[in-house]
Design a protein around this motif. Structure first.
Motif, PDB file in Angstrom:
ATOM      1  N   TYR A 138       0.830  -1.207   0.000  1.00  0.00           N
ATOM      2  CA  TYR A 138       0.000   0.000   0.000  1.00  0.00           C
ATOM      3  C   TYR A 138       0.866   1.260   0.000  1.00  0.00           C
ATOM      4  O   TYR A 138       0.611   2.213  -0.747  1.00  0.00           O
ATOM      5  N   ALA A 139       1.925   1.243   0.837  1.00  0.00           N
ATOM      6  CA  ALA A 139       2.806   2.410   0.892  1.00  0.00           C
ATOM      7  C   ALA A 139       3.553   2.595  -0.423  1.00  0.00           C
ATOM      8  O   ALA A 139       3.698   3.724  -0.926  1.00  0.00           O
ATOM      9  N   ALA A 140       4.045   1.493  -1.008  1.00  0.00           N
ATOM     10  CA  ALA A 140       4.787   1.591  -2.264  1.00  0.00           C
ATOM     11  C   ALA A 140       3.897   2.114  -3.392  1.00  0.00           C
ATOM     12  O   ALA A 140       4.351   2.884  -4.251  1.00  0.00           O
ATOM     13  N   PHE A 141       2.629   1.705  -3.388  1.00  0.00           N
ATOM     14  CA  PHE A 141       1.717   2.165  -4.433  1.00  0.00           C
ATOM     15  C   PHE A 141       1.560   3.680  -4.397  1.00  0.00           C
ATOM     16  O   PHE A 141       1.571   4.345  -5.437  1.00  0.00           O
ATOM     17  N   TRP A 142       1.433   4.247  -3.199  1.00  0.00           N
ATOM     18  CA  TRP A 142       1.225   5.685  -3.098  1.00  0.00           C
ATOM     19  C   TRP A 142       2.520   6.480  -3.190  1.00  0.00           C
ATOM     20  O   TRP A 142       2.506   7.669  -3.512  1.00  0.00           O
ATOM     21  N   LEU A 143       3.646   5.834  -2.902  1.00  0.00           N
ATOM     22  CA  LEU A 143       4.926   6.542  -2.974  1.00  0.00           C
ATOM     23  C   LEU A 143       5.593   6.417  -4.340  1.00  0.00           C
ATOM     24  O   LEU A 143       6.719   6.883  -4.520  1.00  0.00           O
ATOM     25  N   ARG A 144       4.917   5.784  -5.301  1.00  0.00           N
ATOM     26  CA  ARG A 144       5.516   5.621  -6.628  1.00  0.00           C
ATOM     27  C   ARG A 144       5.636   6.961  -7.338  1.00  0.00           C
ATOM     28  O   ARG A 144       6.428   7.118  -8.272  1.00  0.00           O
ATOM     29  N   LYS A 145       4.836   7.935  -6.915  1.00  0.00           N
ATOM     30  CA  LYS A 145       4.918   9.281  -7.470  1.00  0.00           C
ATOM     31  C   LYS A 145       5.629  10.195  -6.480  1.00  0.00           C
ATOM     32  O   LYS A 145       5.536  10.009  -5.272  1.00  0.00           O
ATOM     33  N   SER A 146       6.306  11.199  -7.016  1.00  0.00           N
ATOM     34  CA  SER A 146       7.062  12.120  -6.175  1.00  0.00           C
ATOM     35  C   SER A 146       6.128  12.918  -5.264  1.00  0.00           C
ATOM     36  O   SER A 146       5.119  13.476  -5.709  1.00  0.00           O
ATOM     37  N   LEU A 147       6.480  12.976  -4.000  1.00  0.00           N
ATOM     38  CA  LEU A 147       5.697  13.773  -3.062  1.00  0.00           C
ATOM     39  C   LEU A 147       5.814  15.261  -3.376  1.00  0.00           C
ATOM     40  O   LEU A 147       4.863  16.026  -3.201  1.00  0.00           O
ATOM     41  N   LEU A 148       6.998  15.681  -3.844  1.00  0.00           N
ATOM     42  CA  LEU A 148       7.174  17.092  -4.194  1.00  0.00           C
ATOM     43  C   LEU A 148       6.298  17.475  -5.379  1.00  0.00           C
ATOM     44  O   LEU A 148       5.738  18.575  -5.436  1.00  0.00           O
ATOM     45  N   GLN A 149       6.182  16.537  -6.322  1.00  0.00           N
ATOM     46  CA  GLN A 149       5.320  16.812  -7.471  1.00  0.00           C
ATOM     47  C   GLN A 149       3.865  16.955  -7.034  1.00  0.00           C
ATOM     48  O   GLN A 149       3.147  17.845  -7.486  1.00  0.00           O
ATOM     49  N   ARG A 150       3.431  16.085  -6.122  1.00  0.00           N
ATOM     50  CA  ARG A 150       2.064  16.180  -5.621  1.00  0.00           C
ATOM     51  C   ARG A 150       1.857  17.481  -4.853  1.00  0.00           C
ATOM     52  O   ARG A 150       0.814  18.129  -4.951  1.00  0.00           O
ATOM     53  N   ALA A 151       2.878  17.877  -4.064  1.00  0.00           N
ATOM     54  CA  ALA A 151       2.760  19.118  -3.304  1.00  0.00           C
ATOM     55  C   ALA A 151       2.630  20.316  -4.232  1.00  0.00           C
ATOM     56  O   ALA A 151       1.880  21.263  -3.953  1.00  0.00           O
ATOM     57  N   ALA A 152       3.351  20.282  -5.349  1.00  0.00           N
ATOM     58  CA  ALA A 152       3.267  21.388  -6.302  1.00  0.00           C
ATOM     59  C   ALA A 152       1.866  21.502  -6.888  1.00  0.00           C
ATOM     60  O   ALA A 152       1.319  22.604  -7.042  1.00  0.00           O
ATOM     61  N   VAL A 153       1.271  20.353  -7.195  1.00  0.00           N
ATOM     62  CA  VAL A 153      -0.085  20.370  -7.750  1.00  0.00           C
ATOM     63  C   VAL A 153      -1.079  20.903  -6.721  1.00  0.00           C
ATOM     64  O   VAL A 153      -1.972  21.693  -7.039  1.00  0.00           O
ATOM     65  N   VAL A 154      -0.923  20.488  -5.459  1.00  0.00           N
ATOM     66  CA  VAL A 154      -1.824  20.961  -4.402  1.00  0.00           C
ATOM     67  C   VAL A 154      -1.671  22.462  -4.210  1.00  0.00           C
ATOM     68  O   VAL A 154      -2.654  23.202  -4.085  1.00  0.00           O
ATOM     69  N   ASN A 155      -0.420  22.945  -4.196  1.00  0.00           N
ATOM     70  CA  ASN A 155      -0.185  24.375  -4.016  1.00  0.00           C
ATOM     71  C   ASN A 155      -0.776  25.195  -5.159  1.00  0.00           C
ATOM     72  O   ASN A 155      -1.155  26.357  -4.977  1.00  0.00           O
ATOM     73  N   ALA A 156      -0.841  24.572  -6.328  1.00  0.00           N
ATOM     74  CA  ALA A 156      -1.399  25.274  -7.481  1.00  0.00           C
ATOM     75  C   ALA A 156      -2.912  25.168  -7.552  1.00  0.00           C
ATOM     76  O   ALA A 156      -3.522  25.657  -8.506  1.00  0.00           O
ATOM     77  N   GLY A 157      -3.522  24.497  -6.542  1.00  0.00           N
ATOM     78  CA  GLY A 157      -4.975  24.406  -6.508  1.00  0.00           C
ATOM     79  C   GLY A 157      -5.543  23.208  -7.222  1.00  0.00           C
ATOM     80  O   GLY A 157      -6.757  23.139  -7.441  1.00  0.00           O
ATOM     81  N   GLY A 158      -4.707  22.246  -7.587  1.00  0.00           N
ATOM     82  CA  GLY A 158      -5.210  21.075  -8.306  1.00  0.00           C
ATOM     83  C   GLY A 158      -5.318  19.837  -7.452  1.00  0.00           C
ATOM     84  O   GLY A 158      -5.209  18.719  -7.971  1.00  0.00           O
ATOM     85  N   GLY A 159      -5.533  19.999  -6.143  1.00  0.00           N
ATOM     86  CA  GLY A 159      -5.586  18.859  -5.243  1.00  0.00           C
ATOM     87  C   GLY A 159      -6.693  17.879  -5.558  1.00  0.00           C
ATOM     88  O   GLY A 159      -6.557  16.672  -5.338  1.00  0.00           O
ATOM     89  N   ALA A 160      -7.805  18.370  -6.098  1.00  0.00           N
ATOM     90  CA  ALA A 160      -8.939  17.493  -6.387  1.00  0.00           C
ATOM     91  C   ALA A 160      -8.638  16.501  -7.498  1.00  0.00           C
ATOM     92  O   ALA A 160      -9.342  15.502  -7.656  1.00  0.00           O
ATOM     93  N   THR A 161      -7.593  16.761  -8.289  1.00  0.00           N
ATOM     94  CA  THR A 161      -7.272  15.872  -9.412  1.00  0.00           C
ATOM     95  C   THR A 161      -6.177  14.871  -9.080  1.00  0.00           C
ATOM     96  O   THR A 161      -5.767  14.097  -9.944  1.00  0.00           O
ATOM     97  N   LEU A 162      -5.683  14.875  -7.837  1.00  0.00           N
ATOM     98  CA  LEU A 162      -4.545  14.026  -7.494  1.00  0.00           C
ATOM     99  C   LEU A 162      -4.901  12.543  -7.502  1.00  0.00           C
ATOM    100  O   LEU A 162      -4.134  11.707  -7.974  1.00  0.00           O
ATOM    101  N   VAL A 163      -6.051  12.183  -6.937  1.00  0.00           N
ATOM    102  CA  VAL A 163      -6.432  10.777  -6.803  1.00  0.00           C
ATOM    103  C   VAL A 163      -7.275  10.376  -8.007  1.00  0.00           C
ATOM    104  O   VAL A 163      -8.363  10.916  -8.238  1.00  0.00           O
ATOM    105  N   THR A 164      -6.765   9.411  -8.751  1.00  0.00           N
ATOM    106  CA  THR A 164      -7.462   8.938  -9.948  1.00  0.00           C
ATOM    107  C   THR A 164      -8.414   7.807  -9.586  1.00  0.00           C
ATOM    108  O   THR A 164      -8.296   7.186  -8.518  1.00  0.00           O
ATOM    109  N   PRO A 165      -9.377   7.494 -10.459  1.00  0.00           N
ATOM    110  CA  PRO A 165     -10.268   6.346 -10.206  1.00  0.00           C
ATOM    111  C   PRO A 165      -9.501   5.045 -10.010  1.00  0.00           C
ATOM    112  O   PRO A 165      -9.887   4.200  -9.191  1.00  0.00           O
ATOM    113  N   LYS A 166      -8.412   4.862 -10.750  1.00  0.00           N
ATOM    114  CA  LYS A 166      -7.614   3.645 -10.590  1.00  0.00           C
ATOM    115  C   LYS A 166      -7.038   3.554  -9.176  1.00  0.00           C
ATOM    116  O   LYS A 166      -7.046   2.481  -8.552  1.00  0.00           O
ATOM    117  N   GLU A 167      -6.541   4.679  -8.666  1.00  0.00           N
ATOM    118  CA  GLU A 167      -5.958   4.686  -7.321  1.00  0.00           C
ATOM    119  C   GLU A 167      -7.024   4.416  -6.261  1.00  0.00           C
ATOM    120  O   GLU A 167      -6.757   3.734  -5.260  1.00  0.00           O
TER     121      GLU A 167
END
Length: 425
Positions: free
Chosen positions: A217-246
């Motif tokens: 479970y941890a490896a699945f969520w850590l496969r993407k960069s945390l910094l990249q996710r933080a950048a998207v959240v800071n830019a207001g795109g947090g709602a798009t982070l979790v995909t239907p597949k995830e």
């Protein structure tokens, strides 16, 4: 919003090489520091943790005395027996902590280095918590079996409901790296098992299965960069982070974890048994009957004075001896600190007290004793509360007659307030 997000990501790409190099240097430095910390030998930690407790917890609650250890060195699998007497003090501070009612005789050790084989209070087998009463005196016995090699500090202890674990005199016990620890038992279905290893394989299997699910479970969520996710959240795109597949993968892992838990329960129900709930029996050990001398000796602490400049504690004690034998004060005890009465000794000697007038108290007579002892030893052991809201001293006095019969009296918190004399020479 989409345009601003793309502009932000383009800006990050322009600075990625420089920031990436900086991060690489920081990670390298952190790795070197971490490696040095791992390779450096850790310092040896040694302390008496019981001295961190409040003085009233150690002196006014449960007093252990006449503590004896059958040995200070043994092999793995051999037994250590601790015997002595514990007293639920009459001076128990009901105004501060809950009154004594339920207690559990145990030992205080640095981990499961021993296994408790047997425990008794007043000759009664007491495997669980027992009912106790204020003023009760209980001879006790604890039999331990050595498990893990090393040198360990071992205390008899009484865990009191609403108060915590209160320890008695401790001793260093060495378990040699020799012998084997086993604990053979016969189960209710007739099987003979060794409790030291029984069910261990199953415990390991279920822990490994749970760990695999958690790592996946941890490896699945850590496969993407945390910094990249933080950048998207800071830019207001947090709602798009979790995909239907995830979301589907997370639901699947949750189902797997639930199946493992229910499967383990079902396995235990089918292949283990019969199952008997833990049984509770609230026993009440009978307190020891006071000795003949104790019934004929009356004591009263008139005052307790702490002379700050000389570091001396002076107790004024009235003793009325109604027995037919001369009686003398033999020793005093504050928590696990024992002070022996010695004629001719100086009151500033550690572990020694002086009494005047010296000599025994005659049969049918009374005496006003002045007891002096080194208070600095009490202070160093955190047994004299000079900075508390209630400056009290509590402990035990042990008297002895010509035949060796003993009587134990309390230096009671309620009557022995310490009066500091800061100007005494």
């Amino acid at each position: 919003m989409a345009k601003s997000l793309m502009d932000y990501l383009d800006l990050r790409k322009k600075h990625t090489p420089r920031n990436g190099a900086r991060r690489a240097k920081l990670f390298s430095l952190a790795g070197v520091v971490g490696l040095l910390l791992v390779l450096a030998p850790p310092p040896l930690a040694s302390a008496h943790g019981e001295q961190s407790q409040q003085p009233f917890e150690r002196t006014s609650t449960v007093a252990f005395y006449d503590t004896q250890f059958s040995t200070d060195r043994l092999d793995v699998g051999q037994e250590l027996t601790i015997t002595g007497t514990l007293r639920i003090m009459n001076s128990w501070p009901d105004h501060t902590i809950a009154p004594p009612d339920l207690g559990y005789l145990t030992v205080n050790t640095p981990g499961p280095v021993f296994m408790v084989e047997e425990r008794e209070m007043s000759g009664m087998f007491t495997p669980q918590s027992v009912k106790v009463s204020k003023g009760g005196i209980y001879p006790y016995k604890i039999v331990l079996k050595a498990r893990i090699p090393g040198t360990w500090h071992v205390h008899p202890a009484m865990a009191m409901e609403g108060t915590g674990t209160l320890v008695g005199e401790g001793k260093y016990i060495t378990i040699n790296d020799a012998g084997t620890f086993t604990e053979p038992q016969t189960l209710s279905d007739g099987r003979n098992v060794d409790l030291a290893s029984y069910g261990l394989g199953r415990v390991v299997i279920w822990h490994v299965l749970g760990l695999l699910v958690a790592v996946a479970y941890a490896a699945f969520w850590l496969r993407k960069s945390l910094l990249q996710r933080a950048a998207v959240v800071n830019a207001g795109g947090g709602a798009t982070l979790v995909t239907p597949k995830e979301r589907n993968v997370s639901i699947g892992i949750a189902i797997v974890a639930l199946v493992l838990g229910l499967g383990g329960y079902a396995y235990a129900q089918v292949f283990d048994g019969p199952h008997i709930p833990p049984q509770v029996a609230r026993l009440s050990p009978v307190p020891q009957t006071p000795s003949g001398l104790a019934r004929q000796l009356e004591t009263q602490v008139q005052s307790a004075v702490f002379q700050e400049k000389t570091g001396t504690l002076v107790l004024k004690v009235n003793v009325d001896n109604k027995s037919n034998s001369p009686v003398r004060l033999d020793r005093l005890q504050f928590a696990d600190y024992v002070v022996t009465v010695t004629d001719g000794a100086k009151p500033d000697t550690d572990g020694v007290a002086t009494v005047s007038p010296s000599g025994p108290i005659p049969p049918g007579g009374s005496s006003n004793l002045t007891v002096e002892l080194d208070a600095r030893s009490l202070l160093s052991r955190n047994l004299l509360p000079t900075n508390d809201a209630q400056i009290r001293v509590t402990g035990l006095m042990f008297f002895q007659d010509a035949a060796g019969q003993t009587s134990t009296s309390e230096i009671n918190e309620l009557t022995s307030g310490v009066l500091p004399e800061y100007g005494t020479q």
